[in-house]
Design a protein around this motif. Structure first.
Motif, mmCIF file in Angstrom:
data_model
loop_
_atom_site.group_PDB
_atom_site.id
_atom_site.type_symbol
_atom_site.label_atom_id
_atom_site.label_comp_id
_atom_site.label_asym_id
_atom_site.label_seq_id
_atom_site.Cartn_x
_atom_site.Cartn_y
_atom_site.Cartn_z
ATOM 1 N N GLY A 28 5.007 -1.179 2.118
ATOM 2 C CA GLY A 28 4.207 -2.068 1.267
ATOM 3 C C GLY A 28 4.838 -3.429 1.029
ATOM 4 O O GLY A 28 4.296 -4.246 0.292
ATOM 5 N N PHE B 27 -4.575 -9.875 -0.221
ATOM 6 C CA PHE B 27 -5.799 -9.096 -0.040
ATOM 7 C C PHE B 27 -6.395 -8.955 -1.437
ATOM 8 O O PHE B 27 -5.860 -8.197 -2.253
ATOM 9 C CB PHE B 27 -5.505 -7.725 0.561
ATOM 10 N N THR C 47 1.912 -6.873 7.760
ATOM 11 C CA THR C 47 1.041 -8.029 7.504
ATOM 12 C C THR C 47 1.659 -9.292 8.102
ATOM 13 O O THR C 47 0.963 -10.101 8.717
ATOM 14 C CB THR C 47 0.797 -8.184 5.990
ATOM 15 N N LYS D 123 5.664 -6.164 5.800
ATOM 16 C CA LYS D 123 6.221 -6.313 7.154
ATOM 17 C C LYS D 123 5.109 -6.366 8.214
ATOM 18 O O LYS D 123 5.081 -7.261 9.056
ATOM 19 C CB LYS D 123 7.181 -5.148 7.466
HETATM 20 P P1 ADP Z 1 4.561 -2.705 5.164
HETATM 21 O O1 ADP Z 1 4.324 -2.945 6.618
HETATM 22 O O2 ADP Z 1 5.802 -3.364 4.652
HETATM 23 O O3 ADP Z 1 4.509 -1.248 4.782
HETATM 24 P P2 ADP Z 1 1.954 -3.838 4.839
HETATM 25 O O4 ADP Z 1 2.016 -5.227 5.340
HETATM 26 O O5 ADP Z 1 1.366 -2.795 5.729
HETATM 27 O O6 ADP Z 1 3.392 -3.399 4.350
HETATM 28 O O7 ADP Z 1 1.126 -3.790 3.490
HETATM 29 C C1 ADP Z 1 1.436 -4.582 2.358
HETATM 30 C C2 ADP Z 1 0.348 -4.464 1.345
HETATM 31 O O8 ADP Z 1 -0.858 -5.029 1.859
HETATM 32 C C3 ADP Z 1 0.004 -3.037 0.944
HETATM 33 O O9 ADP Z 1 -0.201 -3.012 -0.447
HETATM 34 C C4 ADP Z 1 -1.279 -2.762 1.675
HETATM 35 O O10 ADP Z 1 -2.078 -1.842 0.995
HETATM 36 C C5 ADP Z 1 -1.927 -4.135 1.730
HETATM 37 N N1 ADP Z 1 -2.808 -4.305 2.898
HETATM 38 C C6 ADP Z 1 -2.412 -4.359 4.174
HETATM 39 N N2 ADP Z 1 -3.463 -4.553 4.994
HETATM 40 C C7 ADP Z 1 -4.565 -4.613 4.193
HETATM 41 C C8 ADP Z 1 -5.962 -4.805 4.432
HETATM 42 N N3 ADP Z 1 -6.435 -4.979 5.677
HETATM 43 N N4 ADP Z 1 -6.788 -4.809 3.360
HETATM 44 C C9 ADP Z 1 -6.297 -4.658 2.109
HETATM 45 N N5 ADP Z 1 -5.003 -4.485 1.804
HETATM 46 C C10 ADP Z 1 -4.137 -4.459 2.836
#
Ligand code: ADP
Length: 256
Positions: A50, A24, A55, A53
């Motif tokens: 973060g 991102f 994503t 997972k």
């Molecule tokens: P987890 O599920 O392991 O907590 P995520 O996959 O939710 O991790 O997030 C991983 C990283 O991607 C984080 O830093 C989060 O802020 C970023 N992130 C997730 N979705 C978005 C998005 N739609 N736009 C920008 N950043 C994102």
């Protein structure tokens, strides 16, 4: 030598991820994930907040489009960079997602929520969709709640509608994104119980959760992610009880 059907099925790869990268902006969230998940496996993904997972799950059904990599579900491969909308639509019909916040239509009853995908996505006749949806709601223990609106249901019941909505589509794989983390603690058990029941049917599942005890009980395989890569991958016994990697050990000692 002839290989029995049972052995063939056991070995069948249901989900294959190859070299998945997702950023991102300058935030590199997935940094080359390779995974093969067999038919019927219940895979729990653990890892710090973060670590990528959610994503990863969202990239499997193209709710997010990975910058690079390939997703294969039941031998149907989509290249994340080049995929046409048509191929993405086809891949999506092979998966169903259960969301943290349930994502139900507020103005539709439990039954209408479950019927929606069958009618809109599958083009099924309303009367047939109703029969299948009632069966799905019965399976998650909501036979007496067909005509209730989400606002009339507890969080646990709403999430069970979410699970019914996923199973009614008869997907090849169900993706569950922290399915209990929005629930009050006393409602977590009923939802985990429902997931456990569904898992018994032999459907392939990938579950992002922080529920370690549940992972131990239900998962056939546990994956630990950090920094957008798979750090450790094995049975619950191996990864949770006897982690090899320092990062897994540190994570587990923090949340135990
Ligand atoms: P987890 O599920 O392991 O907590 P995520 O996959 O939710 O991790 O997030 C991983 C990283 O991607 C984080 O830093 C989060 O802020 C970023 N992130 C997730 N979705 C978005 C998005 N739609 N736009 C920008 N950043 C994102």
């Amino acid at each position: 030598m002839e290989v029995s059907q049972e052995v063939k099925n056991e070995k069948k790869i249901m989900v294959k991820l190859e070299c998945m990268h997702k950023a991102f902006g300058s935030n590199k969230v997935l940094n080359g994930v390779d995974l093969q998940i067999r038919k019927g496996e219940v895979v729990v993904i653990l890892g710090p907040s973060g670590s990528g997972k959610t994503t990863l799950l969202r990239c499997i059904n193209f709710l997010e489009r990975a910058n690079q990599g390939k997703v294969t579900v039941n031998q149907y491969t989509v290249d994340c960079k080049k995929a046409s909308n048509e191929r993405i639509r086809t891949l999506r019909t092979k998966t169903a997602m259960v969301f943290q916040q349930y994502n139900l239509f507020r103005n539709k009853t439990a039954l209408q929520n479950v019927m929606e995908g069958l009618i809109i996505v599958r083009g099924m006749k309303k009367c047939d969709a109703k029969v299948f949806s009632e069966q799905a709601l019965e399976r998650v223990g909501l036979a007496d709640k067909f005509d209730f609106y989400p606002s009339q249901l507890s969080g646990g019941q709403q999430q069970r509608v979410g699970i019914a909505r996923a199973i009614v589509m008869q997907p090849e794989v169900i993706l569950l994104d922290e399915p209990t983390s929005a629930l009050d603690p006393e409602l977590v058990g009923e939802v985990l119980g429902t997931i456990k029941e569904v898992a018994k049917s032999g459907i392939t599942m990938i579950i992002v959760t922080h529920e370690i005890a549940f992972a131990k009980e239900v998962a056939s395989r546990v994956i630990f992610m950090e920094g957008g890569v798979v750090v450790e991958d094995g049975t619950p016994e191996e990864v949770i009880n006897h982690p090899k990697e320092l990062r897994t050990k540190q994570f587990l000692s923090r949340i135990h």
